[in-house]
Design a protein around this motif. Structure first.
Motif, PDB file in Angstrom:
ATOM      1  N   MET A   1      -6.915 -10.095  52.606  1.00 17.75           N
ATOM      2  CA  MET A   1      -5.585 -10.806  52.718  1.00 17.75           C
ATOM      3  C   MET A   1      -5.616 -11.689  51.350  1.00 17.75           C
ATOM      4  O   MET A   1      -4.267 -11.952  50.887  1.00 17.75           O
ATOM      5  CB  MET A   1      -5.279 -11.377  53.968  1.00 17.75           C
ATOM      6  CG  MET A   1      -5.012 -10.485  55.149  1.00 17.75           C
ATOM      7  SD  MET A   1      -4.293 -11.557  56.387  1.00 17.75           S
ATOM      8  CE  MET A   1      -2.614 -12.044  55.799  1.00 17.75           C
ATOM      9  N   ALA A   2      -6.511 -12.235  51.133  1.00 15.37           N
ATOM     10  CA  ALA A   2      -6.790 -13.352  50.152  1.00 15.37           C
ATOM     11  C   ALA A   2      -6.603 -12.706  48.911  1.00 15.37           C
ATOM     12  O   ALA A   2      -6.307 -13.526  47.801  1.00 15.37           O
ATOM     13  CB  ALA A   2      -7.899 -14.411  50.304  1.00 15.37           C
ATOM     14  N   MET A   3      -6.682 -11.317  48.711  1.00 15.81           N
ATOM     15  CA  MET A   3      -6.902 -10.876  47.465  1.00 15.81           C
ATOM     16  C   MET A   3      -5.359 -10.354  47.095  1.00 15.81           C
ATOM     17  O   MET A   3      -4.558 -10.458  47.817  1.00 15.81           O
ATOM     18  CB  MET A   3      -7.600  -9.585  47.245  1.00 15.81           C
ATOM     19  CG  MET A   3      -9.170  -9.852  47.594  1.00 15.81           C
ATOM     20  SD  MET A   3     -10.081  -8.342  47.863  1.00 15.81           S
ATOM     21  CE  MET A   3     -11.953  -9.011  47.964  1.00 15.81           C
ATOM     22  N   GLN A   4      -5.127  -9.985  45.877  1.00 14.71           N
ATOM     23  CA  GLN A   4      -3.653  -9.655  45.254  1.00 14.71           C
ATOM     24  C   GLN A   4      -3.606  -8.168  45.717  1.00 14.71           C
ATOM     25  O   GLN A   4      -2.067  -7.803  45.584  1.00 14.71           O
ATOM     26  CB  GLN A   4      -3.718 -10.071  43.958  1.00 14.71           C
ATOM     27  CG  GLN A   4      -3.813 -11.691  43.870  1.00 14.71           C
ATOM     28  CD  GLN A   4      -3.828 -11.863  42.104  1.00 14.71           C
ATOM     29  OE1 GLN A   4      -4.118 -11.293  41.365  1.00 14.71           O
ATOM     30  NE2 GLN A   4      -3.567 -13.128  41.984  1.00 14.71           N
TER      31      GLN A   4
ATOM     32  N   SER B   1      -0.653 -18.949  49.272  1.00 16.03           N
ATOM     33  CA  SER B   1      -1.741 -20.080  49.274  1.00 16.03           C
ATOM     34  C   SER B   1      -2.701 -19.590  48.143  1.00 16.03           C
ATOM     35  O   SER B   1      -3.683 -20.363  48.051  1.00 16.03           O
ATOM     36  CB  SER B   1      -2.160 -20.042  50.616  1.00 16.03           C
ATOM     37  OG  SER B   1      -2.968 -18.758  51.069  1.00 16.03           O
ATOM     38  N   GLY B   2      -2.462 -18.571  47.395  1.00 16.01           N
ATOM     39  CA  GLY B   2      -3.648 -18.064  46.309  1.00 16.01           C
ATOM     40  C   GLY B   2      -3.627 -18.973  45.209  1.00 16.01           C
ATOM     41  O   GLY B   2      -2.547 -19.845  44.840  1.00 16.01           O
ATOM     42  N   LYS B   3      -4.523 -18.860  44.199  1.00 18.21           N
ATOM     43  CA  LYS B   3      -4.617 -19.794  43.181  1.00 18.21           C
ATOM     44  C   LYS B   3      -3.788 -19.129  42.095  1.00 18.21           C
ATOM     45  O   LYS B   3      -3.256 -18.218  42.212  1.00 18.21           O
ATOM     46  CB  LYS B   3      -5.954 -19.438  42.574  1.00 18.21           C
ATOM     47  CG  LYS B   3      -6.428 -18.018  41.969  1.00 18.21           C
ATOM     48  CD  LYS B   3      -7.522 -18.131  41.417  1.00 18.21           C
ATOM     49  CE  LYS B   3      -7.953 -16.689  40.838  1.00 18.21           C
ATOM     50  NZ  LYS B   3      -9.381 -16.444  40.391  1.00 18.21           N
TER      51      LYS B   3
ATOM     52  N   PRO C   1      -0.456 -14.130  46.633  1.00 23.79           N
ATOM     53  CA  PRO C   1      -0.331 -14.857  47.931  1.00 23.79           C
ATOM     54  C   PRO C   1       0.046 -16.375  47.663  1.00 23.79           C
ATOM     55  O   PRO C   1      -0.108 -17.040  46.533  1.00 23.79           O
ATOM     56  CB  PRO C   1      -2.043 -15.018  48.212  1.00 23.79           C
ATOM     57  CG  PRO C   1      -2.650 -13.805  47.385  1.00 23.79           C
ATOM     58  CD  PRO C   1      -1.669 -13.785  46.109  1.00 23.79           C
TER      59      PRO C   1
ATOM     60  N   TYR D   1      -9.337 -10.997  56.646  1.00 27.93           N
ATOM     61  CA  TYR D   1      -8.619 -12.213  55.836  1.00 27.93           C
ATOM     62  C   TYR D   1      -9.156 -12.348  54.634  1.00 27.93           C
ATOM     63  O   TYR D   1      -8.282 -12.873  53.743  1.00 27.93           O
ATOM     64  CB  TYR D   1      -9.058 -13.670  56.878  1.00 27.93           C
ATOM     65  CG  TYR D   1      -8.173 -13.761  58.057  1.00 27.93           C
ATOM     66  CD1 TYR D   1      -6.813 -14.043  57.658  1.00 27.93           C
ATOM     67  CD2 TYR D   1      -8.769 -14.072  59.136  1.00 27.93           C
ATOM     68  CE1 TYR D   1      -6.362 -14.199  58.904  1.00 27.93           C
ATOM     69  CE2 TYR D   1      -8.050 -14.165  60.208  1.00 27.93           C
ATOM     70  CZ  TYR D   1      -6.751 -14.519  60.440  1.00 27.93           C
ATOM     71  OH  TYR D   1      -5.806 -14.676  61.167  1.00 27.93           O
ATOM     72  N   LYS D   2     -10.215 -11.877  54.382  1.00 25.12           N
ATOM     73  CA  LYS D   2     -10.836 -11.738  52.867  1.00 25.12           C
ATOM     74  C   LYS D   2      -9.859 -11.010  52.177  1.00 25.12           C
ATOM     75  O   LYS D   2      -9.853 -11.147  50.887  1.00 25.12           O
ATOM     76  CB  LYS D   2     -12.406 -11.378  53.081  1.00 25.12           C
ATOM     77  CG  LYS D   2     -12.953 -11.460  51.568  1.00 25.12           C
ATOM     78  CD  LYS D   2     -14.494 -11.207  51.492  1.00 25.12           C
ATOM     79  CE  LYS D   2     -15.101 -10.943  50.160  1.00 25.12           C
ATOM     80  NZ  LYS D   2     -16.546 -10.787  50.308  1.00 25.12           N
TER      81      LYS D   2
END
Length: 946
Positions: free
Chosen positions: A217-220, A455-457, A453, A214-215
């Protein structure tokens, strides 16, 4: 029936070999060898079967052997301490002279040190950690490939698909960590970065693995290189499929630790790997390999009846070849002088201190290293203490199996065919050099490698107010508090984002400086990207060399270069000597020289042709020479060569005259396009003052060009530039403003009258946007910028913020004046000079040739009889006498010298043999003369005819 007999033969073969070994030679010396395996692992089970077959095959082929390997197999049970304990036991109790194994790199490090102490070679066919190649382990031999051998192949794949960021996923062991340093270095060589390294412990639970995924996945970044044992890899990929990381858009690259055993994976695990690509050691096919594979499959089922059938891997082949290498080395060395020496120890010494040293070890080690042969796994060569294999197969996992998509060799890089012979560089190839790949999610579209993502920043876009608000101006919304930005640079960026093939959410973040117009502050502005405060910074940022050390720039979105703004000349038509300005001084001088030279050439040509019109005093000849140079007088010019020279000269005069007229007309009518300065070096020579924008790097450039610091002046705004240029250098202002082209276009849009741009005088890269090194967005944004700048959008944006350049006639760059130089007419000068010189040389050659020919044909009168010329009826005129006798020629020559002969006529000779009288008859009696001579040298009578 044939298949049944072959099966029976294979079943009986072990029995026959066992009988052969029981009846072996009794005088054969025994060489004790320790074998350390993880018998609970699939690799350990494969190796045990391959080793037993190798022993049987070797001694069945070498029946006259003098030494016999005695194997002592021990199970390390995946424990490093147990593996070391087993080795110590073998050294103490059996005096083993070689150790085969262990499997793990962590075990091999300590066991190799034991081998050094006891002078016992340690040969491992599975320990791939590059650190084991250290010179501090001289008795360690790697009968396999180092993990570092495959990193170039992985880098070629990354480069072929254009990925700029890669995340490594590896196990927390010596095996997993060993490759990372080499992989990161080689990826940097292909402009790929490793923003994150994911390390997973061997003891990780399913929850820990899921949390790490999951970590990721949060990356680009969506490209992953996996380097771990196939046991841990099975857990990782099952969880990756569950969390959705085996869907479209992701790319997974497997090292050979997994792909070499891919056929032994559980079908459910293999299904979770669908879409991944991997690197696998290539084994050339052979008949011996096919036969051995059939035997091995049958023996493996016998040795492991309760296990799921597995297929032979490269590790099984290397273990087989290792036994052959040790057995051959033992045969070469022999054991006649084998002894073990105990070290001097004290009473309380440990078992490690009491290990005996083998006297046969060094010689056995050298024999193993020097042994080369073609094994089942290919060429088996341990001369460099490890195998040297430079061919890898690239595979794609599809369904419940895999398919071959290409190869990689150190010589040719990646290719679809193995027999490619075209030489290439270190990382050659492209995606077209591989067969099509079915990616995760059964997609045939190559993953981009970079995703935003949902939901990403948001992308943090740094902005700051420019010294030219037309390019960028920022502020805060008083109601919402959000950052607002406007200007030419901002509009270009927003248009660029619209043309990206995916949505890119972003937000503006203000960067505050003490002086927005300073290039030093702009350096700090760009440096914020390196500090990861901003993801990208936009504005009128010049692409400079020193900034590329810590950021990457997009393609420029403005014109490039540094130019000058100078006042234009006015009232140039009031100059008294304006008629001299169309031609440069060198052009005037060159024309005069060729004018005189052409006249001299024509004068010489006519003189050699005996033209009477050129004779006379020197002033008369000079007048004729000048006359020849300008006009083609038919009555003056008689020779053909002279006419050629005059035709070429007249063409030159015609071109020069028309060019002179056009240039003079331009000077009299288009004086507003003439700059007061056309070259920056003119300012240097005259000591004029120049200006620049305060804080700009242009000041350093002017100092490099040689300008004195006192002659360089700084200004803050376009209005200051206008005032300084209006005053001029002599009145406290400047003679020219040196600035970047985009700023000059903005200045001329507001101060069009009286100024123009000259240059560019210096190359510059223009304005661009800065991103972090290796940011995958760089390529996409650069492509989108090309889309914007290549269309009508850019023209509309320039009109909106900079102004319509078509309304200003002085806005165009001027690189020089309209004065014609010698270089402009170099071709005509060369043509004229060649024509004149060539004609002159030809005339001289003809003249000297005729003169020499006449001298060789002239008779000698002193040696001839006095009446030889009158008594011979068949006598012919002498050469060079112009058709008459010698007497007639002499008489005619005398009259020519006195100026009496006005016209030359061709005379016919009539001879009277009785009276010895010669009569010259003219061809035209109405305008000729008759000359009568009596005797050989008598006075003649001349009768003129009317």
């Amino acid at each position: 029936m044939e298949i049944t007999s072959r099966v029976i033969m294979f079943l009986l073969l072990p029995i026959n070999l066992a009988v052969a070994q029981n009846t072996s030679r009794e005088d054969a010396k025994e060489l004790h060898v320790g074998v350390i395996l993880d018998l609970g692992s699939i690799v350990g089970k494969m190796a045990r079967t391959s080793i037993s077959l190798a022993m049987e095959d070797f001694y069945a082929v070498h029946q006259n052997y003098s030494t016999k390997l005695v194997l002592h197999t021990r199970d390390s049970m995946r424990d490093d301490v147990r593996a070391a304990s087993q080795v110590i036991s073998l050294l103490e109790n059996y005096n083993v002279e070689a150790i085969i194994g262990p499997q793990r790199s962590s075990q091999a490090i300590f066991i190799s040190k034991l081998g050094n102490k006891g002078h016992v070679p340690v040969i491992s066919f599975t320990a791939t950690n590059p650190a084991l190649a250290s010179g501090s382990l001289p008795y360690f031999v790697r009968a396999t490939l180092s993990d570092s051998a495959q990193v170039n192949c992985i880098a070629s794949i990354v480069k072929a698909y254009g990925w700029r960021k890669v995340v490594t996923v590896y196990e927390d062991t010596d095996y997993g960590r060993g490759i990372i340093r080499y992989l990161v270095d080689v990826l940097q060589e292909v402009d790929a970065r490793v923003p994150y390294q994911s390390m997973i412990p061997l003891t990780a639970t399913n929850e820990q693995i899921t949390l790490e995924l999951y970590k990721l996945m949060a990356m680009q970044t969506t490209v992953f290189v996996v380097h771990m044992s196939f046991t841990l890899a099975s857990l990782v990929f099952i969880k990756a499929k569950e969390v959705g990381m085996m869907n479209k858009g992701y790319a997974w690259i497997l090292t050979d630790g997994v792909t070499n055993l891919i056929e032994s994976l559980n079908p459910s695990v293999l299904e979770s790997l669908n879409g991944a690509i991997g690197v696998q050691v290539y084994v050339p096919k052979s008949k011996d390999l096919d036969d051995f594979t059939m035997r091995w499959n049958m023996r493996f089922q016998i040795d492991n009846p309760t296990n799921i059938p597995s297929k032979l891997s490269i590790f099984g082949l290397w273990s087989y070849d290792t036994i052959w290498a040790v057995a051959q080395a033992a045969e070469k060395v022999g054991l006649t002088n084998a002894t073990f020496r105990k070290p001097g120890v004290t009473r309380n010494s440990t078992s490690l201190e009491t290990l005996e040293t083998s006297s046969n070890g060094p010689e056995l080690l050298q024999a193993i290293l020097q042994n080369r042969f073609k094994g089942l796994g290919g060429n088996f060569d341990l001369s460099d203490r490890q195998l040297q294999i430079s061919t890898f197969r690239i595979i794609n996992v599809v369904g419940k199996g895999w398919r071959e998509i290409g190869f990689w060799t150190a010589q040719n890089g990646i290719s679809q065919q193995l027999n490619k012979t075209t030489p290439a560089t270190t990382f050659p190839g492209s995606a077209w050099d591989l067969h099509p790949v079915i990616w995760p999610g059964e997609s045939i579209e190559v993953p981009r490698g970079y995703e935003i993502p949902v939901s990403g920043k948001k992308l943090r876009v740094g902005v700051c107010t420019s010294g030219y608000p037309e390019f960028m101006k920022v502020g805060k919304d008083h109601i919402t508090g959000a950052t607002k930005a406007s200007g030419f640079s901002v509009d270009v960026f927003e248009e660029t984002v619209k043309r990206l093939p995916y949505a890119l959410p972003y937000e503006y973040v203000i960067f505050s400086t003490t002086d927005d117009s300073s290039s030093e502050d702009y350096n700090d502005f760009v440096y914020q990207v390196y500090l990861k405060i901003f993801d990208i910074v936009i504005g009128d940022i010049t692409i400079r060399y020193n900034r590329t050390f810590y950021v990457d720039f997009t393609l420029p979105y403005t014109e490039t270069g540094i130019a000058m703004v100078v006042p234009v000349r006015d009232s140039i038509n009031k100059n008294t000597w304006i008629f001299l300005k169309p031609l440069a001084p060198g052009m005037w001088f060159g024309s005069a020289v060729f004018f005189i030279y052409t006249g001299v050439v024509v004068l010489i040509l006519e003189f050699l042709g005996n033209n009477e019109n050129i004779r006379g005093t020197i002033p008369r000849q000079l007048g004729i020479m000048i006359f020849f140079s300008i006009f083609e007088g038919k009555e003056l010019v008689q020779r053909f060569l002279s006419r050629i020279v005059l035709i070429v000269w007249l063409v030159f005069l015609m071109v020069l005259t028309s060019s002179y007229t056009a240039s003079l007309t331009s000077m009299l009518t288009v004086q507003q396009l003439q700059p007061t300065v056309t070259d920056v070096h003119e300012l240097l020579k005259s000591g004029e003052c120049v200006g620049h924008h305060r804080g700009s790097y242009v000041k350093g450039l002017l100092e490099e060009l040689g300008f004195d610091r006192s002659k360089i002046k700084s200004y803050d705004s376009p209005d200051d530039f206008h005032k300084a240029l209006s005053l001029g250098s002599n009145n406290g202002g400047i003679a020219a403003l040196v600035h970047e082209v985009p700023y000059i276009k903005l200045f001329l849009a507001n101060h069009c009258k009286g100024y123009t741009m000259v240059g560019p005088i210096y190359e510059a890269a223009g304005f661009g946007y800065a991103l972090a090194k290796g940011n995958p967005l760089l390529g996409d944004i650069s492509k989108a910028i090309l889309n914007v700048t290549g269309g009508d959008t850019m023209i509309q944006l320039e009109k909106k913020w900079i102004g319509d350049q078509n309304n200003c006639q002085n806005a165009g760059p001027l690189t020089g004046s309209s004065t014609l130089t010698f270089a402009n007419f170099r071709g005509l000068f060369i043509l004229t000079g060649v024509a004149s010189t060539s004609s002159l040389l030809i005339a001289f050659i003809i003249h000297f040739y005729k003169k020499r020919h006449n001298l060789t044909k002239m008779p000698d009168h002193k040696d001839q009889p006095e009446e030889s010329g009158t008594n011979d009826k068949n006598s012919e005129p002498q050469e060079g006498s112009q058709g008459g006798t010698v007497e007639q020629n002499e008489q005619r020559a005398g009259r020519e010298e006195n100026g009496q002969l006005e016209e030359q006529a061709s005379l016919e000779l009539v001879s009277d043999t009785n009276s010895q009288t010669s009569i010259g008859m003219p061809k035209q009696p109405n305008n000729g003369s008759i000359v009568i001579f009596r005797g050989e040298r008598t006075t003649g009578l001349q009768v003129e005819l009317v």
